[in-house]
Design a protein around this motif. Structure first.
Motif, PDB file in Angstrom:
ATOM      1  N   ARG A  46       0.796  -1.225   0.000  1.00 23.75           N
ATOM      2  CA  ARG A  46       0.000   0.000   0.000  1.00 23.75           C
ATOM      3  C   ARG A  46       0.828   1.274   0.000  1.00 23.75           C
ATOM      4  N   LYS A  47       2.030   1.239   0.576  1.00 19.14           N
ATOM      5  CA  LYS A  47       2.870   2.442   0.583  1.00 19.14           C
ATOM      6  C   LYS A  47       3.372   2.752  -0.817  1.00 19.14           C
ATOM      7  N   GLN A  48       3.682   1.722  -1.594  1.00 16.57           N
ATOM      8  CA  GLN A  48       4.095   1.918  -2.978  1.00 16.57           C
ATOM      9  C   GLN A  48       2.907   2.332  -3.846  1.00 16.57           C
ATOM     10  N   LEU A  49       1.750   1.789  -3.537  1.00 16.70           N
ATOM     11  CA  LEU A  49       0.548   2.101  -4.303  1.00 16.70           C
ATOM     12  C   LEU A  49       0.167   3.564  -4.201  1.00 16.70           C
ATOM     13  N   ASP A  50       0.402   4.142  -3.044  1.00 20.19           N
ATOM     14  CA  ASP A  50       0.031   5.532  -2.812  1.00 20.19           C
ATOM     15  C   ASP A  50       0.714   6.455  -3.816  1.00 20.19           C
ATOM     16  N   LYS A  51       1.921   6.086  -4.243  1.00 22.87           N
ATOM     17  CA  LYS A  51       2.694   6.926  -5.161  1.00 22.87           C
ATOM     18  C   LYS A  51       2.541   6.502  -6.620  1.00 22.87           C
ATOM     19  N   HIS A  52       1.846   5.413  -6.857  1.00 19.41           N
ATOM     20  CA  HIS A  52       1.727   4.875  -8.222  1.00 19.41           C
ATOM     21  C   HIS A  52       0.799   5.753  -9.064  1.00 19.41           C
ATOM     22  N   PRO A  53       1.192   6.069 -10.318  1.00 21.47           N
ATOM     23  CA  PRO A  53       0.372   6.950 -11.154  1.00 21.47           C
ATOM     24  C   PRO A  53      -0.908   6.297 -11.699  1.00 21.47           C
TER      25      PRO A  53
END
Length: 171
Positions: A46-53
């Motif tokens: 989820r932490k990576q997803l938050d920044k995913h375009p």
């Protein structure tokens, strides 16, 4: 990403990926289990997803890759998963037998298509994904998705025309 954000941005997409997962795995109960596993994987990222375009594309890609991993482990071919595929439904009063026959003909045509064309056709015309979602899931350009879809539709159209022309006695 908070729990609430995950629920609205990611978990809400589970109904979108369900038809693809069910088609690939061949069974609704397996698909439900797979969706849970996919959501757990996405929760852990989820932490990576938050920044995913493109969160929607990433979710579709994750679901597709998860299903492919399962299929590879079980050594089940992807073509076998189209056996339960219902392509079109009777909506204008034609007999169910005619629709079953047409579905069988189209399924046979799909097995002869190149893998990427078949996947793009199914994702676009049967599962209803957008071009950008398909491009993200297959990790190809949108233009390439359009070309693959066009070629698949042309091959299916040509094969259907040959089949029905043959049945009418023109071949």
């Amino acid at each position: 990403m908070t729990k609430q954000d995950f629920k609205y941005k990611v978990f809400s997409l589970s109904s979108l990926i369900f038809p693809m997962v069910a088609r690939m795995l061949g069974c609704n109960s397996n698909a439900e289990d797979a969706i849970q596993e996919i959501m757990i994987k996405l929760w852990n990222k989820r932490k990576q997803l938050d920044k995913h375009p493109n969160i929607k594309g990433f979710v579709i890609l994750t679901a597709r890759n998860y299903c492919l991993d399962i299929l590879r482990k079980k050594t089940v071919l992807l073509e076998d998963s189209t056996a339960t595929l219902k392509i079109i439904k009777s909506t204008n009063g034609h007999s169910d037998l005619e629709w079953k026959e047409l579905n069988n003909i189209i399924q046979n045509i799909l097995t002869k298509l190149p893998e990427q064309q078949k996947e793009v056709f199914i994702m676009r015309d049967i599962d209803g994904y957008d071009f950008d979602e398909i491009a993200a899931a297959l990790q190809i350009k949108i233009e390439h998705v359009r070309v693959l879809l066009s070629r698949a539709r042309k091959q299916i159209s040509t094969a259907l025309e040959k089949t029905y022309s043959y049945e009418r006695g023109k071949y």
